[in-house]
Design an enzyme around this catalytic site. Structure first.
Site, PDB file in Angstrom:
ATOM      1  N   GLY A 283       0.742  -1.066   0.133  1.00 40.61           N
ATOM      2  CA  GLY A 283       0.090   0.012   0.000  1.00 40.61           C
ATOM      3  C   GLY A 283       0.782   1.204   0.089  1.00 40.61           C
ATOM      4  N   SER A 284       1.751   1.626  -1.110  1.00 42.47           N
ATOM      5  CA  SER A 284       2.336   2.815  -1.253  1.00 42.47           C
ATOM      6  C   SER A 284       1.397   3.970  -1.717  1.00 42.47           C
ATOM      7  CB  SER A 284       3.630   2.529  -2.091  1.00 42.47           C
ATOM      8  OG  SER A 284       4.323   1.570  -1.621  1.00 42.47           O
ATOM      9  N   THR A 285       0.747   4.318  -0.782  1.00 42.55           N
ATOM     10  CA  THR A 285      -0.358   5.320  -0.880  1.00 42.55           C
ATOM     11  C   THR A 285      -0.410   6.112   0.330  1.00 42.55           C
ATOM     12  OG1 THR A 285      -1.424   3.534  -2.171  1.00 42.55           O
ATOM     13  CG2 THR A 285      -2.708   5.330  -1.437  1.00 42.55           C
ATOM     14  N   THR A 286      -0.984   7.403  -0.103  1.00 39.53           N
ATOM     15  CA  THR A 286      -1.046   8.437   0.957  1.00 39.53           C
ATOM     16  C   THR A 286      -2.376   9.205   0.731  1.00 39.53           C
ATOM     17  OG1 THR A 286       0.113  10.191   2.228  1.00 39.53           O
ATOM     18  CG2 THR A 286       0.007  10.501  -0.137  1.00 39.53           C
TER      19      THR A 286
END
Length: 457
Positions: A283-286
């Site tokens: 989950g490389s998400t912000t």
């Protein structure tokens, strides 16, 4: 406002202090996050923004990535890389052929043009300053740099940016994106046409000729979709949720209805969410949540996957690797139809009471997004916990019969859960369980699992 880094949140505040509204603040913060949280988002990625303007109609701006039209071949630049997350390892695919057609620039600027009130240059100014002058890396970003090092330093430009002098940057080091500052300056003058029709579009087309799939027409034909949010009634509130083709809104509506009917055990809500994708992405998400003084709200989630491993020449940012994410391509790589919008679990969410926003939230975390959001919504709206307690409460996540459990779950409850599920106990709170940065009418809190920061003023 609440987001994933102090620089991100400060940019949103700067926009509000300049007379902007929640949409201006969200867009300013999202661009600043591309500098302060470069392992999680980028001008080369995609996302969604849920806007609830004061006295306006709520709308979801869907600017997730599209499948390019280039034909896959044996000569594609597409290879596997294994990342070490500490407790486990995971493989991803990177290279030019892992990059889908990006949407962040088009979507963020469309939302700001439609519903913001500041000049575009003022909205981009905090990100330009951060990129030019540099930001001090937080401990969380330094850890992401460590984990993603094989991707960040895949090409020479990446090594120069993320590991100057052969040493990966660490906590407290100054991270400068000089080329990205120049790109943002041009973007503030020319608008999104720069990336989709202009000089940068030609750069991407030429860059993709060497083993990539993105064509000039893919960029020229990219469209931001404006969608009516899904609505769900929960605990005396109306929830605005991300509609299809995103998958999170429908799942949350179903799961929260189950809680309203039965309550009791959060694990039952996770069962009601339905099956997750077969593979756990990290989950490389912000995410960034903004609620302004006039009662307008914006919830924006953006992602770059893990990045494709190549810095776009002269622009200073890395395109996404969405075509190399197993959870976005469960039927196999490069099988989406050209021009198709890829599926996403991104879930920007706003809760209304009597028609006005009272809670703004969202999270990164791949297939943990629905479960993380459901637990925070229950904790705040139904159980009445204050935000710090609601975010700090230990989380669960159910995936293919395995129940992931953070520590400090009540012992008797844990024993009961063991009778029903195979359990994996985590040693501590982890970014695996998302970063649910949340704002209410009274307070704001960033999720410590992902370095969250918040400001109220």
């Amino acid at each position: 406002m609440a987001g994933g880094d102090r620089v991100t949140v400060a940019a949103a505040r700067t926009a509000l202090e300049a007379g902007g509204n929640a949409i201006d603040g969200a867009v300013a913060g999202a661009f600043a996050a591309m500098v302060a949280e470069p392992t999680l988002t980028s001008a080369g990625g995609g996302g969604c923004l849920l806007a609830c303007p004061k006295d306006g109609v709520p709308v979801v701006f869907d600017f997730f990535v599209d499948m390019p039209s280039g034909a896959p071949s044996a000569n594609m630049d597409f290879g596997e890389v294994t990342l070490d997350f500490g407790p486990d390892t995971q493989s991803f695919f990177i290279g030019r052929a892992a990059a889908a057609v990006p949407g962040n620039v088009a979507g963020l600027l469309r939302a700001q043009e439609r519903l913001g009130c500041l000049p575009r240059r003022d909205v981009l100014a905090p990100a330009i300053s951060a990129a030019r002058e540099g930001v001090k890396l937080s401990a969380d970003q330094a850890e992401f740099f460590r984990v993603l090092r094989p991707i960040l330093t895949h090409d020479e430009a990446g090594r120069a940016l993320f590991a100057p002098e052969g040493r990966p940057l660490g906590e407290g080091d100054q991270f400068v994106m000089a080329d990205f500052a120049i790109f943002l300056e041009a973007l503030s003058d020319e608008g999104p046409e720069l990336l989709y029709l202009g000089e940068v579009a030609h750069l991407i087309h030429d860059w993709a000729r060497v083993g990539g799939l993105i064509q000039a027409d893919d960029l020229a034909n990219y469209r931001v979709h404006e969608r009516e949010p899904l609505r769900a009634e929960f605990a005396g509130h109306t929830l605005l949720l991300n509609p299809p083709p995103a998958t999170t809104g429908d799942r949350l509506r179903r799961a929260l209805a189950h809680w309203d009917t039965y309550g009791g055990e959060m694990a039952d809500v996770l069962v009601a969410l339905g099956p997750n994708s077969a593979v756990d992405g990290h989950g490389s998400t912000t995410h960034l949540s903004v609620l302004d003084a006039q009662g307008g709200a914006a919830s924006v989630t953006t992602t770059n996957g893990e990045g494709c491993g190549h810095i776009l020449p002269g622009c200073g940012f890395m395109l996404n690797n969405m075509l190399g994410e197993l959870d976005l391509n469960p039927g196999g790589f490069h099988r989406h139809a050209p021009g198709a919008r890829l599926p996403t679990m991104i879930g920007p969410t706003i809760a209304l009471r009597d028609g006005s926003p009272v809670l703004v939230t969202g999270t990164g975390g791949s297939n943990r997004i629905p479960s993380a959001l459901a637990q925070v919504l229950v904790n705040v709206l139904d159980r009445g916990l204050d935000l710090p307690a609601a975010l700090a409460a230990p989380r669960l996540h159910l995936d293919d019969g395995l129940l992931h459990v953070e520590p400090e779950i009540d012992g008797e409850r844990l024993r009961a859960l063991r009778q029903r599920f195979k359990i994996r106990e985590w040693p501590g709170p982890s970014f695996f369980f998302g970063g649910v940065h949340t704002v209410t009418a009274e307070s704001a809190a960033g999720d410590a699992r992902r370095g969250g920061r918040a400001e109220v003023f």
